[in-house]
Design an enzyme around this catalytic site. Structure first.
Site, mmCIF file in Angstrom:
data_model
loop_
_atom_site.group_PDB
_atom_site.id
_atom_site.type_symbol
_atom_site.label_atom_id
_atom_site.label_comp_id
_atom_site.label_asym_id
_atom_site.label_seq_id
_atom_site.Cartn_x
_atom_site.Cartn_y
_atom_site.Cartn_z
ATOM 1 N N ASP A 12 54.125 34.734 37.983
ATOM 2 C CA ASP A 12 54.440 34.001 39.218
ATOM 3 C C ASP A 12 54.310 32.491 39.016
ATOM 4 O O ASP A 12 53.576 32.033 38.138
ATOM 5 C CB ASP A 12 53.505 34.488 40.334
ATOM 6 C CG ASP A 12 54.040 34.149 41.714
ATOM 7 O OD1 ASP A 12 55.236 33.814 41.844
ATOM 8 O OD2 ASP A 12 53.248 34.211 42.679
ATOM 9 N N GLY A 15 59.043 29.102 40.514
ATOM 10 C CA GLY A 15 59.683 28.263 41.536
ATOM 11 C C GLY A 15 58.891 26.983 41.769
ATOM 12 O O GLY A 15 59.457 25.882 41.823
ATOM 13 N N HIS A 29 62.699 29.681 36.122
ATOM 14 C CA HIS A 29 62.827 31.004 35.493
ATOM 15 C C HIS A 29 63.238 30.856 34.015
ATOM 16 O O HIS A 29 62.768 31.605 33.171
ATOM 17 C CB HIS A 29 63.838 31.866 36.257
ATOM 18 C CG HIS A 29 63.433 32.164 37.675
ATOM 19 N ND1 HIS A 29 62.169 32.591 38.018
ATOM 20 C CD2 HIS A 29 64.113 32.073 38.852
ATOM 21 C CE1 HIS A 29 62.107 32.769 39.329
ATOM 22 N NE2 HIS A 29 63.270 32.450 39.860
ATOM 23 N N LEU A 123 54.362 47.256 19.399
ATOM 24 C CA LEU A 123 54.147 46.967 20.820
ATOM 25 C C LEU A 123 55.201 47.657 21.686
ATOM 26 O O LEU A 123 56.386 47.623 21.388
ATOM 27 C CB LEU A 123 54.240 45.450 21.052
ATOM 28 C CG LEU A 123 54.185 44.989 22.513
ATOM 29 C CD1 LEU A 123 52.783 45.181 23.096
ATOM 30 C CD2 LEU A 123 54.615 43.529 22.650
ATOM 31 N N ARG A 186 46.762 38.646 44.891
ATOM 32 C CA ARG A 186 47.193 39.972 45.345
ATOM 33 C C ARG A 186 48.097 40.629 44.313
ATOM 34 O O ARG A 186 48.551 39.962 43.377
ATOM 35 C CB ARG A 186 47.883 39.884 46.697
ATOM 36 C CG ARG A 186 49.025 38.913 46.778
ATOM 37 C CD ARG A 186 49.381 38.717 48.267
ATOM 38 N NE ARG A 186 50.064 37.471 48.466
ATOM 39 C CZ ARG A 186 51.388 37.339 48.490
ATOM 40 N NH1 ARG A 186 52.155 38.397 48.305
ATOM 41 N NH2 ARG A 186 51.949 36.174 48.688
ATOM 42 N N SER A 188 50.991 42.482 45.086
ATOM 43 C CA SER A 188 52.417 42.425 45.446
ATOM 44 C C SER A 188 53.225 43.640 44.986
ATOM 45 O O SER A 188 54.304 43.495 44.411
ATOM 46 C CB SER A 188 53.049 41.147 44.882
ATOM 47 O OG SER A 188 52.377 40.006 45.354
ATOM 48 N N GLU A 199 41.188 45.733 35.543
ATOM 49 C CA GLU A 199 40.541 44.448 35.765
ATOM 50 C C GLU A 199 41.627 43.440 36.145
ATOM 51 O O GLU A 199 42.731 43.482 35.614
ATOM 52 C CB GLU A 199 39.864 44.027 34.456
ATOM 53 C CG GLU A 199 39.090 42.751 34.567
ATOM 54 C CD GLU A 199 38.311 42.460 33.277
ATOM 55 O OE1 GLU A 199 37.999 43.408 32.529
ATOM 56 O OE2 GLU A 199 38.052 41.279 33.035
#
Ligand code: FPP
Length: 213
Positions: A12, A15, A29, A123, A186, A188, A199
């Site tokens: 996040d 923007g 982005h 991975l 949060r 989301s 965690e």
């Protein structure tokens, strides 16, 4: 460092990163993709087994059309640019989310990434795309109901483990650590079922500034 098998990330702040620089959100982005490439490489080097990133949520459809199509274009160019590197680094790509409503060119690009990396054993890099945690649980519940109706599942003897197998993450252990950049505390709608014991680590750093360090 504690032994981490599965790290999941809410990327996040793209923007806000762009806004602080007087740039279009999409530029945030673009910069975010560069962070992502670094983090995939580092996760692989550290021997982390699973990395899951939240690239596009079911809520993201509410964004302006220009931003949505920009994000999809970014995914396509990410695959075009990085696929060879991913294969070389033995990274296996996976997708979590509802693919049926994604644009055709996005699905073609995803298919190519899945096919080219299917035999990779390093991975496991999972991209949550058109993903929502509640939608995932509802989808699993519907599958379960259908199995019960067919006599293939038995409600009395159905366990949490059995239910986990109906999630997009059927073959992936629950995340040990969920990182969220951009400061909001949060989840989301990210990995709602799988995050029960994870965690959480929230940092104010915006995703484009998030580095392996
Ligand atoms: C949240 O920032 C970020 C997203 C909605 C998209 C994340 C996508 C990428 C980093 C790149 C595309 C992914 C791949 C796999 C190539 P925000 O726009 O909500 O930031 P803000 O909260 O500051 O507005």
């Amino acid at each position: 460092m504690r032994d981490l098998q599965h790290v999941a990330i809410i990327m996040d702040g793209n923007g806000r990163w762009a806004k602080e620089r007087g740039l279009n959100r999409l530029r945030g982005h673009y910069a975010g993709v560069e962070s992502l490439i670094e983090i995939v490489r580092t996760s692989s080097d550290l021997g982390i087994k699973y990395l899951t990133v939240y690239a596009f949520s079911t809520e993201n459809w509410k964004r302006p059309l220009e931003e949505i199509s920009g994000l999809f274009k970014l995914l396509i160019s990410f695959v075009a640019r990085e696929l060879e590197n991913l294969v070389q680094n033995n990274v296996k790509v996976g997708i979590l989310g509802e693919r049926s409503v994604l644009p055709e060119d996005v699905n073609r690009s995803i298919d190519k990434a899945l096919e080219s990396t299917k035999n990779c054993t390093g991975l496991s890099f999972n991209i949550a795309l058109n993903y929502g945690g509640r939608a995932e649980i509802l989808r699993a519940a519907k599958k379960f109901a259908a199995q019960c109706a067919q006599g293939e599942a038995d409600a009395e003897n159905f366990s949490e483990n059995d239910f986990s197998k109906l999630m997009y993450t059927a073959d992936i252990p629950d995340p040990d650590l969920i990182i969220r950049t951009g400061g909001e505390r949060r989840l989301s709608n990210f990995l709602t079922w799988q995050s029960a014991y994870s965690e959480l680590y929230v940092t104010d750093i915006y995703w484009p500034d998030f580095s392996p360090e």
